[in-house]
Design an enzyme around this catalytic site. Structure first.
Site, PDB file in Angstrom:
ATOM      1  N   TYR A   1       0.830  -1.212   0.000  1.00  0.00           N
ATOM      2  CA  TYR A   1       0.000   0.000   0.000  1.00  0.00           C
ATOM      3  C   TYR A   1       0.858   1.254   0.000  1.00  0.00           C
ATOM      4  O   TYR A   1       0.676   2.165  -0.802  1.00  0.00           O
ATOM      5  CB  TYR A   1      -0.955  -0.015   1.207  1.00  0.00           C
TER       6      TYR A   1
ATOM      7  N   ASP B   1      10.316  -5.208  -5.621  1.00  0.00           N
ATOM      8  CA  ASP B   1       9.565  -6.048  -4.683  1.00  0.00           C
ATOM      9  C   ASP B   1       9.986  -7.492  -4.916  1.00  0.00           C
ATOM     10  O   ASP B   1      10.436  -7.844  -6.005  1.00  0.00           O
ATOM     11  CB  ASP B   1       8.048  -5.889  -4.912  1.00  0.00           C
TER      12      ASP B   1
ATOM     13  N   LYS C   1       3.434  -8.634  -8.338  1.00  0.00           N
ATOM     14  CA  LYS C   1       3.256  -7.182  -8.193  1.00  0.00           C
ATOM     15  C   LYS C   1       4.021  -6.441  -9.289  1.00  0.00           C
ATOM     16  O   LYS C   1       3.531  -5.464  -9.854  1.00  0.00           O
ATOM     17  CB  LYS C   1       3.734  -6.716  -6.814  1.00  0.00           C
TER      18      LYS C   1
ATOM     19  N   ASN D   1     -16.167   3.989  21.329  1.00  0.00           N
ATOM     20  CA  ASN D   1     -16.957   2.757  21.346  1.00  0.00           C
ATOM     21  C   ASN D   1     -17.339   2.343  22.769  1.00  0.00           C
ATOM     22  O   ASN D   1     -18.464   1.892  23.006  1.00  0.00           O
ATOM     23  CB  ASN D   1     -16.179   1.627  20.653  1.00  0.00           C
TER      24      ASN D   1
ATOM     25  N   PHE E   1       2.343  15.203  35.501  1.00  0.00           N
ATOM     26  CA  PHE E   1       2.165  14.320  36.639  1.00  0.00           C
ATOM     27  C   PHE E   1       0.764  13.709  36.576  1.00  0.00           C
ATOM     28  O   PHE E   1      -0.073  14.080  35.765  1.00  0.00           O
ATOM     29  CB  PHE E   1       2.383  15.101  37.936  1.00  0.00           C
TER      30      PHE E   1
ATOM     31  N   CYS F   1     -12.829  15.896  40.834  1.00  0.00           N
ATOM     32  CA  CYS F   1     -13.780  15.525  39.769  1.00  0.00           C
ATOM     33  C   CYS F   1     -13.381  14.272  38.988  1.00  0.00           C
ATOM     34  O   CYS F   1     -14.140  13.315  38.921  1.00  0.00           O
ATOM     35  CB  CYS F   1     -13.955  16.682  38.796  1.00  0.00           C
TER      36      CYS F   1
ATOM     37  N   ARG G   1      -8.256  17.169  47.889  1.00  0.00           N
ATOM     38  CA  ARG G   1      -8.932  15.880  47.707  1.00  0.00           C
ATOM     39  C   ARG G   1      -8.353  15.140  46.506  1.00  0.00           C
ATOM     40  O   ARG G   1      -8.301  15.662  45.411  1.00  0.00           O
ATOM     41  CB  ARG G   1     -10.434  16.088  47.511  1.00  0.00           C
TER      42      ARG G   1
HETATM   43  N1  LIG Z   1      -0.848   0.214   4.964  1.00  0.00           N
HETATM   44  C1  LIG Z   1      -0.906   1.402   5.531  1.00  0.00           C
HETATM   45  O1  LIG Z   1      -1.931   2.092   5.493  1.00  0.00           O
HETATM   46  C2  LIG Z   1       0.297   1.965   6.223  1.00  0.00           C
HETATM   47  C3  LIG Z   1       0.280   3.304   6.630  1.00  0.00           C
HETATM   48  C4  LIG Z   1       1.400   3.826   7.259  1.00  0.00           C
HETATM   49  C5  LIG Z   1       2.516   3.033   7.485  1.00  0.00           C
HETATM   50  N2  LIG Z   1       2.503   1.726   7.085  1.00  0.00           N
HETATM   51  C6  LIG Z   1       3.714   0.950   7.312  1.00  0.00           C
HETATM   52  O2  LIG Z   1       4.401   0.878   6.066  1.00  0.00           O
HETATM   53  C7  LIG Z   1       5.005  -0.408   5.906  1.00  0.00           C
HETATM   54  C8  LIG Z   1       4.478  -1.068   4.676  1.00  0.00           C
HETATM   55  O3  LIG Z   1       3.088  -1.263   4.834  1.00  0.00           O
HETATM   56  P1  LIG Z   1       2.198  -1.814   3.643  1.00  0.00           P
HETATM   57  O4  LIG Z   1       0.797  -1.865   4.153  1.00  0.00           O
HETATM   58  O5  LIG Z   1       2.513  -1.077   2.409  1.00  0.00           O
HETATM   59  O6  LIG Z   1       2.772  -3.315   3.577  1.00  0.00           O
HETATM   60  P2  LIG Z   1       2.408  -4.467   2.532  1.00  0.00           P
HETATM   61  O7  LIG Z   1       2.460  -5.717   3.270  1.00  0.00           O
HETATM   62  O8  LIG Z   1       1.160  -4.087   1.780  1.00  0.00           O
HETATM   63  O9  LIG Z   1       3.603  -4.374   1.503  1.00  0.00           O
HETATM   64  C9  LIG Z   1       4.920  -4.714   1.816  1.00  0.00           C
HETATM   65  C10 LIG Z   1       5.595  -5.088   0.518  1.00  0.00           C
HETATM   66  O10 LIG Z   1       6.973  -5.318   0.790  1.00  0.00           O
HETATM   67  C11 LIG Z   1       7.370  -6.391  -0.050  1.00  0.00           C
HETATM   68  N3  LIG Z   1       8.635  -6.966   0.422  1.00  0.00           N
HETATM   69  C12 LIG Z   1       8.823  -7.782   1.475  1.00  0.00           C
HETATM   70  N4  LIG Z   1      10.108  -8.119   1.578  1.00  0.00           N
HETATM   71  C13 LIG Z   1      10.762  -7.498   0.579  1.00  0.00           C
HETATM   72  C14 LIG Z   1      12.105  -7.433   0.166  1.00  0.00           C
HETATM   73  N5  LIG Z   1      13.056  -8.102   0.831  1.00  0.00           N
HETATM   74  N6  LIG Z   1      12.404  -6.675  -0.904  1.00  0.00           N
HETATM   75  C15 LIG Z   1      11.450  -5.998  -1.568  1.00  0.00           C
HETATM   76  N7  LIG Z   1      10.151  -6.021  -1.211  1.00  0.00           N
HETATM   77  C16 LIG Z   1       9.813  -6.749  -0.152  1.00  0.00           C
HETATM   78  C17 LIG Z   1       6.203  -7.341  -0.036  1.00  0.00           C
HETATM   79  O11 LIG Z   1       6.229  -8.261  -1.103  1.00  0.00           O
HETATM   80  C18 LIG Z   1       5.033  -6.371  -0.125  1.00  0.00           C
HETATM   81  O12 LIG Z   1       4.677  -6.103  -1.463  1.00  0.00           O
HETATM   82  C19 LIG Z   1       4.725  -1.156   7.206  1.00  0.00           C
HETATM   83  O13 LIG Z   1       5.789  -0.958   8.087  1.00  0.00           O
HETATM   84  C20 LIG Z   1       3.484  -0.478   7.726  1.00  0.00           C
HETATM   85  O14 LIG Z   1       3.389  -0.606   9.115  1.00  0.00           O
HETATM   86  C21 LIG Z   1       1.428   1.189   6.439  1.00  0.00           C
END
Ligand SMILES: NC(=O)c1ccc[n+]([C@@H]2O[C@H](COP(=O)([O-])OP(=O)(O)OC[C@H]3O[C@@H](n4cnc5c(N)ncnc54)[C@H](O)[C@@H]3O)[C@@H](O)[C@H]2O)c1
Length: 438
Positions: free
Chosen positions: A10, A30, A35, A225, A262, A268, A331
């Site tokens: 993403y 990747d 992909k 919630n 602190f 309250c 209190r």
């Molecule tokens: N998804 C979100 O909305 C979001 C938002 C902010 C931060 N993050 C952070 O960003 C990071 C990525 O999140 P994401 O949701 O995009 O993850 P994801 O799982 O969708 O994508 C990770 C990608 O990394 C690839 N990958 C793994 N090992 C690899 C390697 N050795 N070389 C090249 N590519 C490799 C995977 O194949 C995958 O396509 C995470 O640390 C997540 O916590 C995510």
């Protein structure tokens, strides 16, 4: 700019598309060949609003390429964004295997690179990861130095799935954690045009900000919630109540109460939390978040007590006893709890609070003192000077300019000052000042 993006999930895929749209040459890497094939064909590897059209456009425009060749990706670009996944390990810690592997390869590639390179970690990483874990790997594999031959920095990502292109274009802020100007300048070029504030901080703080933001969001959702479950049980319209709660921009939706300090107290908050938990119990509603607040508050007070005891000092001076400046309300003041503990542990205690005069305490306020620290009168002083003079450790629990002036005048270099109020930067004390947890 020539940019390589490692990890096309993403975060990586959206960054790739948006940076290419903004005119940069972007290469994506990747380990998942599916992909790479999708992107080659102008398709998006992630389902996100606007990505189908944007990916088709930027790939057709020739601004995007993909590869599995990490070496070429580093050699042919100026900056790398590392966006691989950092999922939960079975024990709750962070599985950093993907980023560790990448860093070994990035280091090997840097061995051959003659020009400087900027590595920007965008994956969420536990504080300390970049400087203590990833930097040594890249330096070892490359034989080169961070800050000299290449530059490491951390820029947390704040996009949300489902609105990621919009969030990319309008983030809440840009935070860059770096140790030098060089990577900051590069990131200003890349992201400085975005309509948000650009903050530079330490690498560790930038790593931590991401966790604090996500934890805060999770806590807000759970608060709403839990409040709604209680509303439902009490026959109250939860949506209407929370709508009204959100209308208060002074105390509710604001920075109020969000700076470390602190423990809270007073007449309250503790009693109303207790009543809330009682209502929930009567209705069989479970509220783990709200139910955890008073115990957590107690842990915070205990933290201060532990710091004082750990100092080994036995002559303690407390500046402040009531739960906040300008009141003599004792209190449930957490400072009274501190006093109670110090007296109980046999420490010698002196207390100064300009508002507290035992003879004037009435009703519930007076009863509270009778129950908790009946002999506090023997410890109270009416002047701050003698409290400072006769103490080895001072606990500052009162946020008051006149108090700070006295401290500046009278504190000695041999004294420890435990700051519970976040002393203003301008207040310079001669003692050894320690913040409660800052
Ligand atoms: N998804 C979100 O909305 C979001 C938002 C902010 C931060 N993050 C952070 O960003 C990071 C990525 O999140 P994401 O949701 O995009 O993850 P994801 O799982 O969708 O994508 C990770 C990608 O990394 C690839 N990958 C793994 N090992 C690899 C390697 N050795 N070389 C090249 N590519 C490799 C995977 O194949 C995958 O396509 C995470 O640390 C997540 O916590 C995510």
């Amino acid at each position: 700019m020539k940019i390589s993006i490692f990890g096309l999930g993403y975060v990586g895929a959206v960054s790739l598309a948006c940076l290419a749209r903004d005119g940069h040459d972007v290469v994506g890497i990747d380990i998942d060949p599916a992909k790479l094939d999708l992107i080659r064909a102008g398709k998006t590897p992630v389902v996100e609003e606007g990505m189908v059209e944007l990916m088709a456009k930027v790939v057709a425009g020739g601004k995007v390429s993909v590869t599995t060749d990490i070496y070429r990706a580093v050699l042919d670009t100026d900056i790398s964004l590392i966006c691989v996944g950092t999922p939960s390990a079975p024990n709750g810690s962070q599985d950093q295997s993907a980023i560790l592997r990448i860093c070994r390869d990035l280091g090997l590639a840097m061995r051959e690179k003659r020009k400087p390179h900027v590595f920007v970690f965008r994956s969420t990483l536990m504080p300390g990861s970049v400087e203590e874990v990833l930097r040594p790997i890249i330096e070892r594999e490359s034989g080169k130095r961070d800050g000299v031959d290449f530059h490491l920095c951390f820029q947390p990502e704040f996009l949300r799935e489902g609105s990621s292109i919009r969030d990319y274009d309008k983030p809440p802020f840009t935070i860059v954690g770096a140790n030098g100007e060089a990577p900051v300048a590069v990131l200003r070029d890349l992201f400085g045009h975005l309509p948000c504030e650009f903050h530079v901080t330490s690498v560790r703080a930038a790593e931590m900000v991401k966790y604090c933001c996500n934890n805060f969001h999770a806590m807000k959702i759970t608060f709403a919630n839990e409040s709604a479950r209680l509303c439902e049980a009490l026959g109250v319209d939860a949506l209407e109540v929370m709508d009204l709660v959100c209308k208060d921009r002074q105390l509710n939706i604001s920075a109020a109460y969000l700076k470390p300090g602190f423990a809270f107290g007073g007449s309250c908050l503790p009693k109303d939390l207790r009543a809330t938990m009682y209502m929930a119990k009567m209705k069989d509603v479970e509220l783990p978040l709200l139910g955890g607040i008073l115990p957590s508050n107690r842990v915070h007070a205990d933290h201060a007590i532990a710091k004082v005891l750990a100092s080994g000092k036995r002559r303690i001076g407390m500046i402040g006893l009531s739960f906040k400046p300008g009141t003599d309300d004792l209190r449930e003041s957490p400072l009274v709890l501190l006093a109670e503990q110090f007296i109980g542990k046999g420490l010698s205690l002196l207390v100064y609070d300009p508002e507290v005069h035992l003879s004037r305490l009435l009703g519930a306020n007076s009863r509270f003192i009778e129950e908790h620290v009946p002999h506090i009168g023997a410890h109270l002083r009416s002047d701050i000077e003698s409290v400072i003079a006769e103490s080895d450790l001072l606990v500052v629990g009162l946020d008051d300019a006149r108090i700070f002036e006295s401290l500046e005048r009278h504190v000695r270099p041999d004294q420890i000052v435990l700051d519970l109020v976040r002393l203003p930067a301008g207040v310079k004390l001669r003692g050894q000042v320690a913040g409660l947890c800052w």
